[in-house]
Design a protein around this motif. Structure first.
Motif, PDB file in Angstrom:
ATOM      1  N   SER A  58      65.457  78.172  80.789  1.00 30.37           N
ATOM      2  CA  SER A  58      65.664  77.544  79.483  1.00 30.37           C
ATOM      3  C   SER A  58      64.376  77.381  78.687  1.00 30.37           C
ATOM      4  O   SER A  58      64.333  77.686  77.486  1.00 30.37           O
ATOM      5  CB  SER A  58      66.361  76.188  79.639  1.00 30.37           C
ATOM      6  N   ILE A  59      63.306  76.894  79.323  1.00 24.48           N
ATOM      7  CA  ILE A  59      62.105  76.650  78.538  1.00 24.48           C
ATOM      8  C   ILE A  59      61.490  77.967  78.073  1.00 24.48           C
ATOM      9  O   ILE A  59      61.042  78.090  76.924  1.00 24.48           O
ATOM     10  CB  ILE A  59      61.081  75.774  79.312  1.00 24.48           C
ATOM     11  N   LYS A  60      61.506  78.972  78.914  1.00 28.15           N
ATOM     12  CA  LYS A  60      61.002  80.286  78.513  1.00 28.15           C
ATOM     13  C   LYS A  60      61.838  80.855  77.370  1.00 28.15           C
ATOM     14  O   LYS A  60      61.306  81.432  76.414  1.00 28.15           O
ATOM     15  CB  LYS A  60      61.024  81.243  79.705  1.00 28.15           C
ATOM     16  N   THR A  61      63.158  80.677  77.452  1.00 27.92           N
ATOM     17  CA  THR A  61      64.056  81.194  76.412  1.00 27.92           C
ATOM     18  C   THR A  61      63.784  80.524  75.076  1.00 27.92           C
ATOM     19  O   THR A  61      63.668  81.192  74.034  1.00 27.92           O
ATOM     20  CB  THR A  61      65.517  80.983  76.828  1.00 27.92           C
ATOM     21  N   TYR A  62      63.648  79.197  75.063  1.00 30.20           N
ATOM     22  CA  TYR A  62      63.421  78.488  73.811  1.00 30.20           C
ATOM     23  C   TYR A  62      62.089  78.862  73.180  1.00 30.20           C
ATOM     24  O   TYR A  62      61.998  79.100  71.968  1.00 30.20           O
ATOM     25  CB  TYR A  62      63.495  76.970  74.038  1.00 30.20           C
ATOM     26  N   VAL A  63      61.039  78.914  73.988  1.00 29.52           N
ATOM     27  CA  VAL A  63      59.730  79.266  73.447  1.00 29.52           C
ATOM     28  C   VAL A  63      59.747  80.698  72.915  1.00 29.52           C
ATOM     29  O   VAL A  63      59.205  80.980  71.829  1.00 29.52           O
ATOM     30  CB  VAL A  63      58.638  79.072  74.513  1.00 29.52           C
ATOM     31  N   SER A  64      60.398  81.604  73.625  1.00 32.09           N
ATOM     32  CA  SER A  64      60.482  82.998  73.169  1.00 32.09           C
ATOM     33  C   SER A  64      61.227  83.111  71.843  1.00 32.09           C
ATOM     34  O   SER A  64      60.844  83.894  70.966  1.00 32.09           O
ATOM     35  CB  SER A  64      61.162  83.860  74.231  1.00 32.09           C
ATOM     36  N   LEU A  65      62.285  82.343  71.687  1.00 29.30           N
ATOM     37  CA  LEU A  65      63.025  82.351  70.422  1.00 29.30           C
ATOM     38  C   LEU A  65      62.142  81.873  69.275  1.00 29.30           C
ATOM     39  O   LEU A  65      62.114  82.474  68.194  1.00 29.30           O
ATOM     40  CB  LEU A  65      64.277  81.481  70.532  1.00 29.30           C
ATOM     41  N   ILE A  66      61.430  80.786  69.503  1.00 32.92           N
ATOM     42  CA  ILE A  66      60.547  80.253  68.455  1.00 32.92           C
ATOM     43  C   ILE A  66      59.470  81.275  68.103  1.00 32.92           C
ATOM     44  O   ILE A  66      59.177  81.507  66.915  1.00 32.92           O
ATOM     45  CB  ILE A  66      59.935  78.920  68.914  1.00 32.92           C
ATOM     46  N   GLU A  67      58.910  81.898  69.103  1.00 37.12           N
ATOM     47  CA  GLU A  67      57.829  82.857  68.857  1.00 37.12           C
ATOM     48  C   GLU A  67      58.330  84.152  68.222  1.00 37.12           C
ATOM     49  O   GLU A  67      57.540  84.895  67.641  1.00 37.12           O
ATOM     50  CB  GLU A  67      57.091  83.137  70.163  1.00 37.12           C
ATOM     51  N   ALA A  68      59.647  84.412  68.304  1.00 37.58           N
ATOM     52  CA  ALA A  68      60.218  85.609  67.684  1.00 37.58           C
ATOM     53  C   ALA A  68      60.575  85.398  66.212  1.00 37.58           C
ATOM     54  O   ALA A  68      60.854  86.361  65.496  1.00 37.58           O
ATOM     55  CB  ALA A  68      61.471  86.046  68.448  1.00 37.58           C
ATOM     56  N   ALA A  69      60.569  84.139  65.747  1.00 41.12           N
ATOM     57  CA  ALA A  69      60.978  83.852  64.370  1.00 41.12           C
ATOM     58  C   ALA A  69      60.048  84.519  63.360  1.00 41.12           C
ATOM     59  O   ALA A  69      58.826  84.507  63.515  1.00 41.12           O
ATOM     60  CB  ALA A  69      61.010  82.346  64.137  1.00 41.12           C
ATOM     61  N   GLU A  70      60.659  85.078  62.315  1.00 45.00           N
ATOM     62  CA  GLU A  70      59.896  85.731  61.251  1.00 45.00           C
ATOM     63  C   GLU A  70      59.959  84.980  59.931  1.00 45.00           C
ATOM     64  O   GLU A  70      59.043  85.072  59.115  1.00 45.00           O
ATOM     65  CB  GLU A  70      60.410  87.154  61.043  1.00 45.00           C
TER      66      GLU A  70
END
Length: 445
Positions: free
Chosen positions: A64-76
Motif C-alpha cells: 500500500s505505501i509503495k502504491t500510494y507514493v508511486s501514484l503521487i510521483e506519477a501525477a502530471e
C-alpha cells in the motif's frame, strides 16, 4: 521504532473508532467531526460502465505505501484525495487535545506521503486537493501539524460537510488517469500493520472516473475551507514553505513469518461493471442488486458486520444452501462495535455457520479490508464496513438535531468482473482464511 509507531497509531485509531461507535448509538451530543448543516438527499446514481480497464490490486501491509507514493510521483497535473484523516508517523498528531510538533520535527515527517505531496507541489507544480474531516482540534501553541504544513505550502485542504463523516479512502491522479479505491487510512497502522485491500484503476475507465470525480467535486463545493489555528513568524514561515526537494523514504513491508504475500501485478482487460457511492442508494445496491441475486457462492471479508439487517441477509443466503464464508477481524477497536459484531456472529454461528465463519489471522493489528466475491465471477470492493452508518436506510439524511438524524458516512465502491482479478482477491481471501481461526463465542474483549 516500529513498536513505538504501532502503539501511537493503535491509540489514535482506538479513539477515532470509539467515537464513531458512540455516535452510532447515542444522540446525546453532536460529535465534534460532524459539520453537516443541511439535509443531504441521495442523488448520485451508480454508473454501469461495462468498460475495459487496467486494474492493479494492492494490499497492506505488502504494497500500500509503495502504491500510494508511486501514484503521487506519477501525477502530471493534479491529485484529488479523500481521506478520513492525516496521521503523522512521527507523533505529530493525536486524537485528543491539541496537536502538532515543532517545525524541525514536522519537517522530517516519516509518513512518505507527506514529502511526496510536497515534492509534487513544488518540483512539478501539481494541483493538489485534500478533502478530510474536521475533528475540532487546535494546533498546540508553537507547533505545527502535517495538514497545517501542507496548507501553508499551497496545497488546498477542505473539511467535509455533506454528511456526518467522510469515510472514503480514495485518490484520483490527473482527473482520472489513475484512480485508487481502498480501505487504507492515512495512518501507520493501516499502511504497515493491517490487512487492507484496494485497487488502482487506469486506462479507458472514463465513465467510472467521471462518476467518482463528480462525487468529489460535489463534496468539495460544500466543504469548509481549512483554517489555521496558529500563526508563524517570517523565519518560521520561510522554513515551512521552502521549495527544496524532500527525501521520500518508503519503508520495506513488515516481515510476518508465515503470512501470505500477494503479488503486485497490473491486470489488463478488466470489466468495471459498476461504480457507486454511499450513502446514495448504496443500501439498495447492496441488498437488492447484489445479495438478492447471489446464486452459488458468497465470500465476504470485512472489518466488522454490525448492521442487524445485513447480518440477517447473510444468514438467509446460508439458509438457501448458498456457499457462504465470512472472514472478519479478530480485533475491533470500539467495544460497542465489538459487542454488535459479536451479536451478529453469534447469530450466524447458531444458524449453523460454524466452520463458515472465521477470524482473519491474528498477526495483523486489524483485518480492515472490505471486499466480497459473488458467484466466483464478480468482485466488490468498498471503503466502508457493513455497518448502519456505511449503508444507511433511506435516501434523505438530515443534519444533527433534526428528526430522523443518524450517522451517515461517505464511501466509494467499485464492482469488477475479471477472472484474474477475482482470482487475486480470492487468493488473498483463501490464504488468510487458512491462516485464520474458527469463530467461537468468547466473553473477553
Amino acid at each position: 521504532e516500529e513498536a513505538r509507531a504501532r502503539e501511537m497509531d493503535k491509540a489514535l485509531l482506538r479513539e477515532i473508532l470509539l467515537l464513531l461507535a458512540i455516535l452510532a448509538v447515542s444522540l446525546g451530543s453532536d460529535p465534534q467531526y460532524d459539520h453537516q448543516t443541511v439535509t443531504y438527499n441521495s442523488h448520485y446514481k451508480g454508473t454501469y460502465c461495462r468498460l475495459l480497464c487496467t486494474v492493479t490490486p494492492f494490499f497492506s501491509p505488502d504494497h500500500s505505501i509503495k502504491t500510494y507514493v508511486s501514484l503521487i510521483e506519477a501525477a502530471e497535473t493534479s491529485i484529488d484525495l479523500f481521506t478520513p484523516g492525516f496521521s503523522s508517523w512521527s507523533k505529530c498528531t493525536t486524537f485528543t487535545g491539541c496537536q502538532g510538533c515543532t517545525i524541525d520535527n514536522q519537517k522530517i515527517e516519516e509518513f512518505p506521503v507527506f514529502p511526496a505531496l510536497l515534492n509534487a507541489k513544488h518540483q512539478r507544480n501539481i494541483t493538489i486537493r485534500i478533502l478530510t474531516n474536521d475533528y475540532g482540534q487546535d494546533t498546540c501553541s508553537g507547533k505545527i501539524t502535517p495538514l497545517d504544513w501542507l496548507f501553508l505550502n499551497g496545497i488546498e485542504v477542505r473539511t467535509y460537510t455533506s454528511t456526518t463523516f467522510m469515510h472514503a479512502k480514495f485518490m484520483m491522479i490527473d482527473k482520472g488517469k489513475k484512480t485508487s479505491v481502498s480501505s487504507v487510512n492515512f495512518s501507520y497502522t493501516s499502511f504497515m500493520l493491517n490487512r487492507e485491500a484496494g485497487v488502482v484503476l487506469e486506462g479507458t475507465c472514463s465513465a467510472a472516473t467521471n462518476f467518482y470525480l463528480g462525487v468529489f467535486e460535489g463534496d468539495w463545493a460544500k466543504a469548509k475551507e481549512y483554517k489555521l489555528t496558529n500563526s508563524y513568524n517570517s523565519a518560521d514561515t520561510a522554513a515551512i514553505t521552502s521549495t527544496k526537494a524532500y527525501p521520500v523514504v518508503v519503508p520495506a513491508p513488515r516481515t510476518i513469518p508465515g503470512a501470505f504475500i500477494p503479488r503486485l501485478m497490473p491486470i489488463e482487460g478488466v470489466t468495471i461493471k459498476k461504480v457507486y457511492t454511499a450513502p446514495d442508494y448504496a443500501r439498495d445496491e447492496l441488498t437488492l442488486q447484489t445479495l438478492s441475486k447471489v446464486t452459488e457462492s458468497f465470500y465476504l471479508t470485512v472489518y466488522q458486520v454490525t448492521d442487524a439487517d445485513l447480518c440477517n441477509r447473510i444468514q438467509k443466503l446460508f439458509d438457501k444452501k448458498i456457499e457462504v464464508k465470512l472472514l472478519v477481524s479478530p480485533h475491533i477497536v470500539s467495544y460497542i462495535d465489538y459487542k454488535n459484531a459479536q451479536a451478529c456472529y453469534q447469530q450466524l454461528y447458531n444458524a449453523g455457520m460454524k466452520g463458515y465463519l472465521r477470524y482473519a489471522p491474528h498477526y495483523y493489528d486489524y483485518s480492515h479490508q472490505k471486499f466480497w466475491i459473488v458467484d466466483n465471477t464478480t468482485i466488490h470492493l468498498s471503503t466502508g464496513n457493513w455497518s448502519p452508518s456505511d449503508y444507511p436506510e433511506g435516501n434523505s439524511f438530515p443534519p444533527y438535531g433534526h428528526a430522523g438524524w443518524h450517522s451517515v458516512n461517505r464511501n466509494m465502491l467499485v464492482v469488477m468482473e475479471s477472472p484474474l482479478v477475482v482470482d487475486t482477491f480470492y487468493g488473498v481471501f483463501t490464504e488468510d482464511w487458512q491462516r485464520g481461526t474458527d469463530w467461537a463465542p468468547r466473553n473477553n474483549y
